[in-house]
Motif scaffolding. Structure first.
Motif, PDB file in Angstrom:
ATOM      1  N   MET A   1      63.164  50.292  69.432  1.00 25.08           N
ATOM      2  CA  MET A   1      63.742  48.983  69.661  1.00 25.08           C
ATOM      3  C   MET A   1      62.994  47.879  68.929  1.00 25.08           C
ATOM      4  SD  MET A   1      66.443  49.493  71.348  1.00 25.08           S
ATOM      5  CE  MET A   1      66.526  51.041  70.449  1.00 25.08           C
ATOM      6  N   SER A   2      61.682  48.126  68.733  1.00 22.79           N
ATOM      7  CA  SER A   2      60.892  47.110  68.047  1.00 22.79           C
ATOM      8  C   SER A   2      61.367  46.947  66.622  1.00 22.79           C
ATOM      9  CB  SER A   2      59.400  47.462  68.078  1.00 22.79           C
ATOM     10  OG  SER A   2      59.189  48.696  67.397  1.00 22.79           O
ATOM     11  N   ASP A   3      61.811  48.051  65.969  1.00 23.39           N
ATOM     12  CA  ASP A   3      62.338  47.959  64.608  1.00 23.39           C
ATOM     13  C   ASP A   3      63.619  47.142  64.588  1.00 23.39           C
ATOM     14  OD1 ASP A   3      61.352  51.261  63.429  1.00 23.39           O
ATOM     15  OD2 ASP A   3      60.287  49.333  63.431  1.00 23.39           O
ATOM     16  N   LEU A   4      64.476  47.387  65.596  1.00 22.60           N
ATOM     17  CA  LEU A   4      65.734  46.657  65.659  1.00 22.60           C
ATOM     18  C   LEU A   4      65.485  45.166  65.870  1.00 22.60           C
ATOM     19  CD1 LEU A   4      68.737  47.234  65.494  1.00 22.60           C
ATOM     20  CD2 LEU A   4      68.775  47.454  67.996  1.00 22.60           C
ATOM     21  N   LEU A   5      64.515  44.850  66.693  1.00 21.23           N
ATOM     22  CA  LEU A   5      64.161  43.448  66.918  1.00 21.23           C
ATOM     23  C   LEU A   5      63.627  42.800  65.654  1.00 21.23           C
ATOM     24  CD1 LEU A   5      62.494  43.667  70.447  1.00 21.23           C
ATOM     25  CD2 LEU A   5      64.583  42.421  69.876  1.00 21.23           C
ATOM     26  N   SER A   6      62.778  43.509  64.932  1.00 17.16           N
ATOM     27  CA  SER A   6      62.202  42.945  63.708  1.00 17.16           C
ATOM     28  C   SER A   6      63.265  42.759  62.630  1.00 17.16           C
ATOM     29  CB  SER A   6      61.069  43.834  63.191  1.00 17.16           C
ATOM     30  OG  SER A   6      61.566  45.101  62.800  1.00 17.16           O
ATOM     31  N   ILE A   7      64.226  43.724  62.608  1.00 11.30           N
ATOM     32  CA  ILE A   7      65.320  43.574  61.634  1.00 11.30           C
ATOM     33  C   ILE A   7      66.128  42.319  61.965  1.00 11.30           C
ATOM     34  CG2 ILE A   7      67.517  44.563  60.871  1.00 11.30           C
ATOM     35  CD1 ILE A   7      66.195  47.329  61.166  1.00 11.30           C
ATOM     36  N   GLY A   8      66.466  42.128  63.217  1.00  9.38           N
ATOM     37  CA  GLY A   8      67.228  40.947  63.617  1.00  9.38           C
ATOM     38  C   GLY A   8      66.465  39.665  63.365  1.00  9.38           C
ATOM     39  N   ALA A   9      65.159  39.685  63.664  1.00 12.32           N
ATOM     40  CA  ALA A   9      64.341  38.481  63.459  1.00 12.32           C
ATOM     41  C   ALA A   9      64.239  38.124  61.977  1.00 12.32           C
ATOM     42  CB  ALA A   9      62.948  38.699  64.043  1.00 12.32           C
ATOM     43  N   SER A  10      64.085  39.171  61.127  1.00 14.67           N
ATOM     44  CA  SER A  10      64.019  38.892  59.687  1.00 14.67           C
ATOM     45  C   SER A  10      65.332  38.308  59.179  1.00 14.67           C
ATOM     46  CB  SER A  10      63.660  40.164  58.912  1.00 14.67           C
ATOM     47  OG  SER A  10      64.737  41.098  58.936  1.00 14.67           O
ATOM     48  N   GLY A  11      66.450  38.804  59.755  1.00 15.89           N
ATOM     49  CA  GLY A  11      67.743  38.269  59.372  1.00 15.89           C
ATOM     50  C   GLY A  11      67.904  36.818  59.771  1.00 15.89           C
ATOM     51  N   LEU A  12      67.458  36.474  60.976  1.00 19.03           N
ATOM     52  CA  LEU A  12      67.539  35.088  61.427  1.00 19.03           C
ATOM     53  C   LEU A  12      66.739  34.166  60.506  1.00 19.03           C
ATOM     54  CD1 LEU A  12      67.287  35.364  65.333  1.00 19.03           C
ATOM     55  CD2 LEU A  12      69.305  34.872  63.940  1.00 19.03           C
ATOM     56  N   ARG A  13      65.518  34.606  60.149  1.00 17.06           N
ATOM     57  CA  ARG A  13      64.687  33.783  59.256  1.00 17.06           C
ATOM     58  C   ARG A  13      65.362  33.613  57.892  1.00 17.06           C
ATOM     59  NH1 ARG A  13      60.568  37.016  61.497  1.00 17.06           N
ATOM     60  NH2 ARG A  13      60.589  38.356  59.643  1.00 17.06           N
ATOM     61  N   ALA A  14      65.838  34.718  57.334  1.00 16.98           N
ATOM     62  CA  ALA A  14      66.408  34.673  55.986  1.00 16.98           C
ATOM     63  C   ALA A  14      67.693  33.855  55.951  1.00 16.98           C
ATOM     64  CB  ALA A  14      66.664  36.082  55.479  1.00 16.98           C
ATOM     65  N   TYR A  15      68.591  34.088  56.905  1.00 13.97           N
ATOM     66  CA  TYR A  15      69.891  33.414  56.848  1.00 13.97           C
ATOM     67  C   TYR A  15      69.781  31.953  57.270  1.00 13.97           C
ATOM     68  CZ  TYR A  15      71.243  38.268  56.393  1.00 13.97           C
ATOM     69  OH  TYR A  15      71.336  39.579  55.962  1.00 13.97           O
ATOM     70  N   SER A  16      68.811  31.654  58.106  1.00 17.70           N
ATOM     71  CA  SER A  16      68.558  30.247  58.421  1.00 17.70           C
ATOM     72  C   SER A  16      68.093  29.499  57.168  1.00 17.70           C
ATOM     73  CB  SER A  16      67.499  30.139  59.522  1.00 17.70           C
ATOM     74  OG  SER A  16      67.163  28.782  59.755  1.00 17.70           O
ATOM     75  N   ARG A  17      67.207  30.155  56.419  1.00 15.77           N
ATOM     76  CA  ARG A  17      66.739  29.553  55.154  1.00 15.77           C
ATOM     77  C   ARG A  17      67.888  29.444  54.148  1.00 15.77           C
ATOM     78  NH1 ARG A  17      61.792  30.117  52.316  1.00 15.77           N
ATOM     79  NH2 ARG A  17      61.814  28.587  50.617  1.00 15.77           N
ATOM     80  N   ALA A  18      68.743  30.437  54.111  1.00 16.59           N
ATOM     81  CA  ALA A  18      69.884  30.396  53.190  1.00 16.59           C
ATOM     82  C   ALA A  18      70.821  29.251  53.548  1.00 16.59           C
ATOM     83  CB  ALA A  18      70.629  31.717  53.218  1.00 16.59           C
ATOM     84  N   LEU A  19      71.084  29.060  54.841  1.00 17.87           N
ATOM     85  CA  LEU A  19      71.947  27.957  55.265  1.00 17.87           C
ATOM     86  C   LEU A  19      71.318  26.612  54.914  1.00 17.87           C
ATOM     87  CD1 LEU A  19      73.082  29.345  58.741  1.00 17.87           C
ATOM     88  CD2 LEU A  19      74.518  29.023  56.727  1.00 17.87           C
ATOM     89  N   SER A  20      70.010  26.516  55.045  1.00 17.65           N
ATOM     90  CA  SER A  20      69.315  25.275  54.670  1.00 17.65           C
ATOM     91  C   SER A  20      69.450  25.007  53.177  1.00 17.65           C
ATOM     92  CB  SER A  20      67.840  25.375  55.065  1.00 17.65           C
ATOM     93  OG  SER A  20      67.139  24.215  54.654  1.00 17.65           O
ATOM     94  N   THR A  21      69.360  26.075  52.372  1.00 22.80           N
ATOM     95  CA  THR A  21      69.502  25.925  50.922  1.00 22.80           C
ATOM     96  C   THR A  21      70.901  25.459  50.551  1.00 22.80           C
ATOM     97  OG1 THR A  21      67.859  27.674  50.544  1.00 22.80           O
ATOM     98  CG2 THR A  21      69.328  27.124  48.714  1.00 22.80           C
ATOM     99  N   ILE A  22      71.910  26.036  51.228  1.00 23.55           N
ATOM    100  CA  ILE A  22      73.280  25.600  50.973  1.00 23.55           C
ATOM    101  C   ILE A  22      73.458  24.142  51.363  1.00 23.55           C
ATOM    102  CG2 ILE A  22      75.686  25.937  51.667  1.00 23.55           C
ATOM    103  CD1 ILE A  22      75.023  28.916  52.000  1.00 23.55           C
ATOM    104  N   GLY A  23      72.844  23.741  52.472  1.00 26.37           N
ATOM    105  CA  GLY A  23      72.908  22.342  52.880  1.00 26.37           C
ATOM    106  C   GLY A  23      72.311  21.415  51.833  1.00 26.37           C
ATOM    107  N   ASP A  24      71.190  21.839  51.236  1.00 28.30           N
ATOM    108  CA  ASP A  24      70.582  21.038  50.155  1.00 28.30           C
ATOM    109  C   ASP A  24      71.535  20.917  48.966  1.00 28.30           C
ATOM    110  OD1 ASP A  24      68.270  20.630  51.577  1.00 28.30           O
ATOM    111  OD2 ASP A  24      67.170  22.276  50.640  1.00 28.30           O
ATOM    112  N   ASN A  25      72.197  22.030  48.621  1.00 27.89           N
ATOM    113  CA  ASN A  25      73.134  22.007  47.496  1.00 27.89           C
ATOM    114  C   ASN A  25      74.269  21.020  47.750  1.00 27.89           C
ATOM    115  OD1 ASN A  25      71.711  23.933  46.051  1.00 27.89           O
ATOM    116  ND2 ASN A  25      72.950  25.637  46.797  1.00 27.89           N
ATOM    117  N   ILE A  26      74.837  21.084  48.945  1.00 28.29           N
ATOM    118  CA  ILE A  26      75.961  20.194  49.261  1.00 28.29           C
ATOM    119  C   ILE A  26      75.509  18.739  49.278  1.00 28.29           C
ATOM    120  CG2 ILE A  26      77.613  19.579  51.061  1.00 28.29           C
ATOM    121  CD1 ILE A  26      77.705  22.557  51.817  1.00 28.29           C
ATOM    122  N   ALA A  27      74.332  18.481  49.865  1.00 29.44           N
ATOM    123  CA  ALA A  27      73.828  17.107  49.952  1.00 29.44           C
ATOM    124  C   ALA A  27      73.518  16.519  48.584  1.00 29.44           C
ATOM    125  CB  ALA A  27      72.582  17.062  50.834  1.00 29.44           C
ATOM    126  N   ASN A  28      73.166  17.381  47.625  1.00 26.04           N
ATOM    127  CA  ASN A  28      72.773  16.902  46.295  1.00 26.04           C
ATOM    128  C   ASN A  28      73.810  17.198  45.220  1.00 26.04           C
ATOM    129  OD1 ASN A  28      69.769  15.945  46.483  1.00 26.04           O
ATOM    130  ND2 ASN A  28      69.870  17.828  47.686  1.00 26.04           N
TER     131      ASN A  28
END
Length: 441
Positions: free
Chosen positions: A1-28
Motif C-alpha cells: 500500500m505504501s507504493d500505491l500511496l507514493s504513486i498517488g502522492a507523486s502524481g498529485l505533486r506533478a499534476y499540481s505543478r503542471a496545472l500551475s504551469t498551464i496557469g502561467d501560460n494562460i496568464a502570460n
C-alpha cells in the motif's frame, strides 16, 4: 500500500505543478517575449529497482524533470536579423520623409517664390515703369531668400533631432547591456529546469531582441543559458565574461554620426542606430546641396540684375547677400532700383531674366532637386515595405513555436485536472484498502 500511496502522492505533486504551469501560460498569453512553457515528466524509479537493474514490476509513480520553453534557436535568430533590418529601414524612412517635408513648397514656399519672381519679370517687360510690379519683384526676391532660410533652419533642426535620437537610443542600448549582464548573473545561480530559470531566459531573449533592434548583435550561449553578445558588423564584445562594453555616439560639425567602443570606431550596419546614421548622412548631404543651390542662385541673379540699369540709369546692384542658405538675405532696395532696362532698351534686362527659366535655370534646378529627394524617399519606402514583410514573416514563424495557444492550454488543463483527480483517487483507494486490511485483523 505504501507504493500505491507514493504513486498517488507523486502524481498529485506533478499534476499540481503542471496545472500551475498551464496557469502561467494562460496568464502570460499576451506578454511580449514570453515563451510557452511545459512541464517535463518522466517515470519515477521504483523502490525495488537499482541503477543497473530494473525489476519486472516497477510502479514508481512520476517525477518532474523540469520546465522547458517552446523555442527554436534558428527562428529566433532569423527574426532578430530581419527585425533589425526592418528597424533600420523604418528609422531611415521616417527621417527622409521629414526631409521631404522640409524641402516641400508647403513648408518653405521656394517654388512659389521663384515662379512669382519670373512671372513678375515677364510682366515688367511689358510695363517696365510699373511701380507695383517693381515692388512685387522685390517681394519675390525676399520670399525666395526667406524660403531658403526656412529650409536651412528645418534641416538644421533635423540634424539636431537625429543626433538627439541617436543619443537616446544609445543610452537605452547601454542600459539594456547592463541589464543583460545582470540576467547572466541570475542564470548562473538559477536551478536548471526551474520556473525562475525560465523567467530569466524569457527576459534574456527579450533584451537581446531589443538590442538587436537597436544595433545588429550576435549571441552565443553556454550550458547555463548565459549569453556572450557581440556587435554583428565588427565582432566587438558587448557583454560576456562579466564584462559590459557600452557604445558611444558623437556627431561631426555637419551632423554626421559615428559610434565607438572604448574610443575605437565601431561600424553599425543594421538596427535603429544604423538607420539614424544613414539619416544623418542624408540630412548633411541635403544641407550642403541647399547651401550650394542658394549660393549659385544668388550669384546668378545678382549677376543678371547687375547687368542692367535702374530707373535712374544707374547700374543694378546685388539683389542678395549671404554665402549659404541659412544666411541668404534680400538686400534692401526700393522699386526704383530694380534694374529693368539694359543698355539698349527699357525692358532688356527683364527679358534676360525671362531667358533664365529654361533648362539649367534656378526653377529647373530646384524642381530637379525636389524630384531627386522624392525618388530617394520613394525608394526608402519600398525598401521599408520589403523589410517589414520579411520581418513579419520571420516573427510569425517564431511565434508559431513560442506563442501560447489558448485552445491547447484549455485541452491540457482538462487533461491534467483529470490526471490530478485520478492521483487523488489512487490515494483514496490506498487508504481505503489499508483501512479494510486493518479492520480485518
Amino acid at each position: 500500500m505504501s507504493d500505491l500511496l507514493s504513486i498517488g502522492a507523486s502524481g498529485l505533486r506533478a499534476y499540481s505543478r503542471a496545472l500551475s504551469t498551464i496557469g502561467d501560460n494562460i496568464a502570460n498569453a499576451q506578454t511580449p517575449g514570453y515563451a510557452r512553457r511545459s512541464l517535463e515528466l518522466h517515470q519515477a524509479q521504483a523502490g525495488s529497482n537499482m541503477m543497473l537493474y530494473r525489476g519486472a514490476v516497477n510502479p514508481g509513480g512520476v517525477d518532474i524533470s523540469g520546465i522547458s520553453r517552446s523555442v527554436d534557436a534558428w527562428l529566433i535568430e532569423d527574426s532578430r536579423i530581419s527585425g533589425s533590418d526592418a528597424e533600420r529601414s523604418a528609422t531611415r524612412l521616417a527621417w527622409l520623409e521629414r526631409v521631404e517635408g522640409a524641402l516641400s513648397n508647403e513648408t518653405n514656399g521656394i517654388s512659389t517664390a521663384l515662379t512669382k519672381l519670373y512671372t513678375t519679370a515677364d510682366q515688367l517687360t511689358a510695363d517696365p515703369n510699373n511701380q507695383t510690379l517693381r515692388a512685387q519683384f522685390l517681394q519675390a526676391v525676399d520670399d525666395v531668400a526667406s524660403g531658403f532660410r526656412t529650409a536651412a533652419g528645418r534641416l538644421s533642426d533635423m540634424a539636431q533631432g537625429v543626433e538627439a535620437s541617436a543619443a537616446a537610443v544609445t543610452d537605452a542600448f547601454n542600459t539594456d547591456l547592463a541589464a543583460l549582464e545582470e540576467i547572466n548573473i541570475g542564470l548562473r545561480k538559477a536551478r536548471p529546469g526551474s520556473t525562475n530559470q525560465a523567467s530569466l531566459l524569457d527576459e534574456r531573449d527579450r533584451l537581446i531582441d531589443k538590442l538587436s533592434a537597436a544595433a545588429g548583435v550576435t549571441a552565443s550561449f553556454d550550458d547555463r543559458g548565459t549569453v556572450t553578445l557581440r556587435a554583428s558588423a565588427s565582432g566587438d564584445l558587448l557583454v560576456g565574461g562579466g564584462t559590459v562594453n557600452p557604445i558611444a555616439v558623437s556627431a561631426a560639425a555637419d551632423g554626421r554620426l559615428s559610434y565607438t567602443i572604448g574610443g575605437a570606431p565601431i561600424p553599425i550596419a543594421t538596427g535603429a542606430l544604423a538607420g539614424l546614421s544613414q539619416a544623418a548622412d542624408h540630412v548633411a548631404d541635403q544641407r550642403a546641396a541647399l547651401d550650394t543651390m542658394a549660393s549659385d542662385f544668388a550669384t546668378q541673379l545678382n549677376a543678371a540684375h547687375q547687368a542692367g540699369f535702374d530707373k535712374a540709369g544707374n547700374p543694378g546692384v546685388a539683389l542678395f547677400s549671404g554665402a549659404s542658405a541659412a544666411t541668404l538675405t534680400a538686400n534692401a532696395l526700393n522699386p526704383d532700383q530694380v534694374a529693368v532696362a539694359d543698355g539698349g532698351s527699357s525692358n532688356g534686362n527683364m527679358l534676360a531674366f525671362a531667358a533664365m527659366r529654361g533648362a539649367g535655370g534656378p526653377e529647373d534646378r530646384w524642381s530637379g532637386h525636389l524630384a531627386t529627394q522624392a525618388q530617394a524617399t520613394a525608394s526608402a519606402r519600398a525598401q521599408d515595405a520589403a523589410a517589414n514583410t520579411r520581418a513579419d514573416a520571420a516573427y510569425a514563424a517564431r511565434s508559431a513555436v513560442s506563442e501560447v495557444d489558448i485552445d491547447r492550454e484549455a485541452a491540457d488543463l482538462l487533461r491534467f485536472q483529470q490526471a490530478y483527480s485520478a492521483a487523488a483517487r489512487t490515494i483514496q483507494v490506498a487508504r481505503e484498502t489499508m483501512q479494510t486490511l486493518l479492520n480485518s485483523l
